[in-house]
Write a protein that holds these residues in place. Sequence first.
Motif, mmCIF file in Angstrom:
data_model
loop_
_atom_site.group_PDB
_atom_site.id
_atom_site.type_symbol
_atom_site.label_atom_id
_atom_site.label_comp_id
_atom_site.label_asym_id
_atom_site.label_seq_id
_atom_site.Cartn_x
_atom_site.Cartn_y
_atom_site.Cartn_z
ATOM 1 N N ALA A 95 36.113 -12.012 -34.684
ATOM 2 C CA ALA A 95 35.557 -12.812 -33.589
ATOM 3 C C ALA A 95 35.615 -14.301 -33.928
ATOM 4 C CB ALA A 95 34.117 -12.395 -33.319
ATOM 5 N N ILE A 96 35.271 -14.648 -35.172
ATOM 6 C CA ILE A 96 35.302 -16.059 -35.570
ATOM 7 C C ILE A 96 36.746 -16.564 -35.567
ATOM 8 C CG2 ILE A 96 34.751 -17.714 -37.408
ATOM 9 C CD1 ILE A 96 32.429 -15.847 -38.201
ATOM 10 N N ALA A 97 37.680 -15.715 -36.018
ATOM 11 C CA ALA A 97 39.091 -16.123 -36.040
ATOM 12 C C ALA A 97 39.611 -16.361 -34.618
ATOM 13 C CB ALA A 97 39.935 -15.068 -36.750
ATOM 14 N N VAL A 98 39.288 -15.446 -33.707
ATOM 15 C CA VAL A 98 39.733 -15.607 -32.313
ATOM 16 C C VAL A 98 39.125 -16.888 -31.734
ATOM 17 C CG1 VAL A 98 39.513 -14.660 -29.967
ATOM 18 C CG2 VAL A 98 40.019 -13.136 -31.882
ATOM 19 N N PHE A 99 37.844 -17.079 -32.004
ATOM 20 C CA PHE A 99 37.105 -18.224 -31.472
ATOM 21 C C PHE A 99 37.699 -19.542 -31.977
ATOM 22 C CE2 PHE A 99 33.193 -20.967 -31.627
ATOM 23 C CZ PHE A 99 32.963 -20.988 -30.260
#
Length: 328
Positions: A95-99
């Motif tokens: 999620a952090i990577a996508v964000f």
Amino acid sequence: MAIHFLQSKAARTLSLAHVFRMTEAEAEASFAKIRWSETDGAPVCPNCGGLEAYECRRPSGALRFRCKACRKDFSLTSGTLFASHKAPLRVYLAAIAVFMNEVKGKNALALSRDLGMSHKACWVMLHKVREAMAEEFRGRKLGGDGKIAETDGAYFGGYVKPANFATDRRDRRRLANQSGKRQSVIIVRERNGRSIPAVFGSESAALSWIKSRLLPGTVVNADEAGGWNDLASKFEMKRINHQEAYSADGACTNQAESYFSRLRRGEMGHFHHVSGPYLLRYAQESAFREDARRVDNGAQVRRVTQLALTRGPSIDFSGYYQRHIQAA
Ligand SMILES: [Zn+2]
């Protein structure tokens, strides 16, 4: 032809494909290294600071550690922003990577489709990531002798929909016809340096805050709006009249404008008519992204994860209820 940083290999150090190839144990090891960087990933008891803890997994497979000194159990996220997390850590990392890969912002609905999670869970998760980003600005001061800073403000939120029939439409520029929810985002940005955003009811309400965040000796660049005149009582100022030029005699607020351009695109494309307490978080997110625009994505993910794991539990969200959003 020279390529832009974002097109270069150096900008891409972490891919989603890599995160999804990780086992949960590898994701746990990554979180441990980020959270307990001083001990190279060896657990440190959040209760007593004890350095001796052993792994004691739950029957469900959930990772827990037991402190030899105080006998308390803790997890990788105990006492942090991601405390009591429900999704696997690999999903948090994803999620952090996508964000972070979405340079103008990522909305929770799109993330819920990417990860197959509920909108609400994604919405809370993204707001916790924004809360982590906000740590970056806490107590930050900019400028100093011979340094140049730019400041500017822009209105966000409080959208008033125009009436269907033209004859019913009112002048939305008039105070009486506004929603009262419009707020002013203020940015202070060191030229070729870092930024600090804030939200106030108006630009004039921000003056003492701006003064408190700039070190003595800073040369402040602002536009011709009379509201900024008061800053001259403390700082040497350079003014730029945007009706004449965007930059003249070294005076400009172009980097402040770049920030607002990013925030405005985030507002239009992702956050939509944002107002109320969340505006500050979106303003901080855009400032974080603006300052990190030349930082590779792997380093951005590590930094945000580190901020999330080295501060206390969420203040904005506790038990999924919004509490009080504090300024940094
Ligand atoms: Zn302990």
